[in-house]
Design a protein around this motif. Structure first.
Motif, PDB file in Angstrom:
ATOM      1  N   PRO A   1      -2.700  -8.587  -7.027  1.00 55.22           N
ATOM      2  CA  PRO A   1      -3.278  -8.016  -8.942  1.00 55.22           C
ATOM      3  C   PRO A   1      -3.024  -6.712  -9.449  1.00 55.22           C
ATOM      4  O   PRO A   1      -3.023  -6.332  -9.958  1.00 55.22           O
ATOM      5  CB  PRO A   1      -5.283  -8.411  -8.349  1.00 55.22           C
ATOM      6  CG  PRO A   1      -5.052  -8.881  -6.680  1.00 55.22           C
ATOM      7  CD  PRO A   1      -3.566  -8.854  -6.251  1.00 55.22           C
ATOM      8  N   ASN A   2      -2.389  -6.118  -8.055  1.00 59.65           N
ATOM      9  CA  ASN A   2      -1.942  -4.741  -9.213  1.00 59.65           C
ATOM     10  C   ASN A   2      -0.140  -5.367  -9.166  1.00 59.65           C
ATOM     11  O   ASN A   2       0.190  -4.257  -9.995  1.00 59.65           O
ATOM     12  CB  ASN A   2      -1.255  -3.420  -7.240  1.00 59.65           C
ATOM     13  CG  ASN A   2      -2.713  -3.383  -6.852  1.00 59.65           C
ATOM     14  OD1 ASN A   2      -2.954  -3.889  -5.830  1.00 59.65           O
ATOM     15  ND2 ASN A   2      -2.707  -2.051  -6.898  1.00 59.65           N
ATOM     16  N   LEU A   3       0.009  -6.028  -9.327  1.00 61.01           N
ATOM     17  CA  LEU A   3       1.730  -6.806  -9.138  1.00 61.01           C
ATOM     18  C   LEU A   3       1.728  -7.646 -10.390  1.00 61.01           C
ATOM     19  O   LEU A   3       2.589  -8.369  -9.688  1.00 61.01           O
ATOM     20  CB  LEU A   3       2.684  -6.057  -8.402  1.00 61.01           C
ATOM     21  CG  LEU A   3       2.326  -4.391  -8.324  1.00 61.01           C
ATOM     22  CD1 LEU A   3       3.711  -5.226  -7.310  1.00 61.01           C
ATOM     23  CD2 LEU A   3       3.019  -3.738  -9.671  1.00 61.01           C
ATOM     24  N   PRO A   4       0.504  -7.965 -11.174  1.00 56.50           N
ATOM     25  CA  PRO A   4       1.279  -9.513 -11.962  1.00 56.50           C
ATOM     26  C   PRO A   4       1.479 -10.213 -11.907  1.00 56.50           C
ATOM     27  O   PRO A   4       2.156 -11.345 -12.418  1.00 56.50           O
ATOM     28  CB  PRO A   4      -0.759  -9.081 -12.568  1.00 56.50           C
ATOM     29  CG  PRO A   4      -0.559  -8.004 -12.687  1.00 56.50           C
ATOM     30  CD  PRO A   4      -0.196  -7.377 -12.228  1.00 56.50           C
ATOM     31  N   SER A   5       2.895  -8.893 -12.990  1.00 53.44           N
ATOM     32  CA  SER A   5       3.590  -9.832 -13.336  1.00 53.44           C
ATOM     33  C   SER A   5       5.477  -9.654 -12.215  1.00 53.44           C
ATOM     34  O   SER A   5       6.307 -10.508 -12.581  1.00 53.44           O
ATOM     35  CB  SER A   5       4.494  -8.814 -14.947  1.00 53.44           C
ATOM     36  OG  SER A   5       4.576  -7.538 -14.537  1.00 53.44           O
TER      37      SER A   5
ATOM     38  N   THR B   1       1.365  -1.718  -0.042  1.00 52.59           N
ATOM     39  CA  THR B   1       0.114  -0.170   0.155  1.00 52.59           C
ATOM     40  C   THR B   1       0.597   1.447   0.237  1.00 52.59           C
ATOM     41  O   THR B   1       0.666   1.994  -0.686  1.00 52.59           O
ATOM     42  CB  THR B   1      -0.866   0.039   1.413  1.00 52.59           C
ATOM     43  OG1 THR B   1      -2.074  -1.010   1.362  1.00 52.59           O
ATOM     44  CG2 THR B   1      -2.391   1.436   1.069  1.00 52.59           C
ATOM     45  N   ALA B   2       1.561   1.085   0.681  1.00 50.74           N
ATOM     46  CA  ALA B   2       3.256   2.630   1.441  1.00 50.74           C
ATOM     47  C   ALA B   2       3.516   2.770  -0.239  1.00 50.74           C
ATOM     48  O   ALA B   2       4.326   3.718  -0.360  1.00 50.74           O
ATOM     49  CB  ALA B   2       3.180   2.103   2.057  1.00 50.74           C
ATOM     50  N   SER B   3       4.416   1.401  -1.030  1.00 51.82           N
ATOM     51  CA  SER B   3       5.157   1.366  -2.327  1.00 51.82           C
ATOM     52  C   SER B   3       4.578   1.050  -3.390  1.00 51.82           C
ATOM     53  O   SER B   3       4.813   1.633  -3.868  1.00 51.82           O
ATOM     54  CB  SER B   3       5.824   0.431  -1.736  1.00 51.82           C
ATOM     55  OG  SER B   3       5.397  -0.994  -1.731  1.00 51.82           O
ATOM     56  N   ILE B   4       3.529   1.305  -3.690  1.00 49.10           N
ATOM     57  CA  ILE B   4       2.655   1.263  -5.381  1.00 49.10           C
ATOM     58  C   ILE B   4       2.697   2.579  -5.814  1.00 49.10           C
ATOM     59  O   ILE B   4       2.930   2.286  -7.461  1.00 49.10           O
ATOM     60  CB  ILE B   4       1.388   0.559  -5.113  1.00 49.10           C
ATOM     61  CG1 ILE B   4       0.840   0.029  -6.647  1.00 49.10           C
ATOM     62  CG2 ILE B   4       0.074   1.617  -4.040  1.00 49.10           C
ATOM     63  CD1 ILE B   4       1.045  -1.528  -6.745  1.00 49.10           C
TER      64      ILE B   4
END
Length: 322
Positions: A229-233, A206-209
């Motif tokens: 889901p925010n970083l699927p790769s 949450t803090a680094s996205i």
């Protein structure tokens, strides 16, 4: 004998009427949710998001109040000592699960003196680096550390924080040495990694996205069992060669022990319905979080397992509370 049975029937019927009346009129005044941390953090943001939806759903005012201090113990103790009538609840988090191993017996009031209601949301930590560094994977970190022990350092939100625990768990699992650099919060930790003073950052996603999406941090792995889901790769730590690694931040609602089961079930049902709403899923996604939900019993099992896992990691890595 008939008189005794009749008297018992009258008492039981009266109790049922009173109990049903109390439950049917709940809530009839504002509900207070205590966040045992300061404002603006993940626990606070997620709790306020769901509280707003609950206010609309339940038709009652829900007030979120911050009571930070003493590794979340001030707010936690406040709720434990509150009336068990459903009007004072705790926004518990992974910090509560780590506290018994970190600060000892007094922290065992959680979950002992509480009833689980429902999980709100969860989010992994992320292991990231400054993009100017040569590290492209966790294995690069491991190789660099083993070739030159203590040459690498990682920043985290503070001694005893979940990010500190996750960082030390990774070091222990990978059998490497890295110097941990504690800060007073995730913001200052990220700032020094962004500025190049420290190469590696362990932080809540949450803090680094935001920094990751802007290309200012390079994510190497997330600490959950499955990809975000925010970083699927971006792979998990487990996929990166360390099977079984799992470290997730969660937020959940708890009530003081003895709170009526009907109230617990009512709140649980309302929150589960809210967490299925597409707009809520999207709001959580923006915070790099996912809906938790489930039953009171499933939350209890999950958290008690988390407490045991934290105890093992903290003992193995010899982490001490600040």
């Amino acid at each position: 004998m008939k008189k005794v049975l009749l008297a018992s029937l009258v008492i039981l019927t009266s109790w049922n009427i009173t109990s049903s009346f109390a439950q049917s009129t709940y809530p009839n005044r504002p509900i207070k949710i205590i966040v045992p941390y300061g404002s603006g953090g993940s626990t606070d943001v997620i709790t306020r998001m769901i509280a707003q939806k609950l206010t609309e759903k339940m038709g009652a005012t829900i007030v979120v109040e911050n009571k930070p201090g003493a590794n979340a113990m001030i707010g936690t103790e406040f709720v434990a000592n509150s009336p068990n009538d459903g009007y004072t609840l705790l926004a518990a988090s992974s910090g509560n699960a780590a506290n018994p191993a970190l600060i000892g017996a007094k922290a065992q009031i959680f979950p002992r003196d509480f009833i689980p209601i429902v999980g709100l949301a969860s989010t992994p930590n992320a292991i990231s680096v400054n993009p100017q560094t040569p590290y492209k994977s966790l294995q690069d970190i491991v190789t660099a550390s083993k070739s030159n022990p203590d040459s690498l350092s990682y920043a985290h939100a503070g001694i005893g924080s979940l990010q500190h625990i996750a960082g030390e768990q990774f070091k222990f699992t990978a059998n490497i040495k890295m110097v941990d650099v504690p800060y007073k919060g995730g913001g200052p930790a990220a700032a020094d990694v962004l500025g190049g003073q420290v190469p590696v950052l362990v932080s809540g996603l949450t803090a680094s996205i935001g920094f990751i999406n802007a290309g200012r941090l390079r994510p190497l792995a997330v600490t959950s069992e499955k990809r975000s889901p925010n970083l699927p790769s971006v792979p998990t730590v487990s996929e990166s060669g360390f099977p079984g690694f799992n470290s997730v931040f969660w937020v959940a609602l708890y009530a003081p022990a003895g709170t009526p089961a009907a109230i617990i079930q009512s709140i649980n049902s309302d929150v589960n319905e809210i967490l299925k709403r597409p707009e809520v899923v999207q709001q959580l996604f923006v915070q790099a979080a996912e809906p938790f939900g489930g039953t009171s019993q499933s939350l209890d099992t999950y958290v008690r397992n988390d407490i045991q896992n934290f105890a093992k990691v903290i003992k193995a890595t010899n982490i001490k509370a600040d």
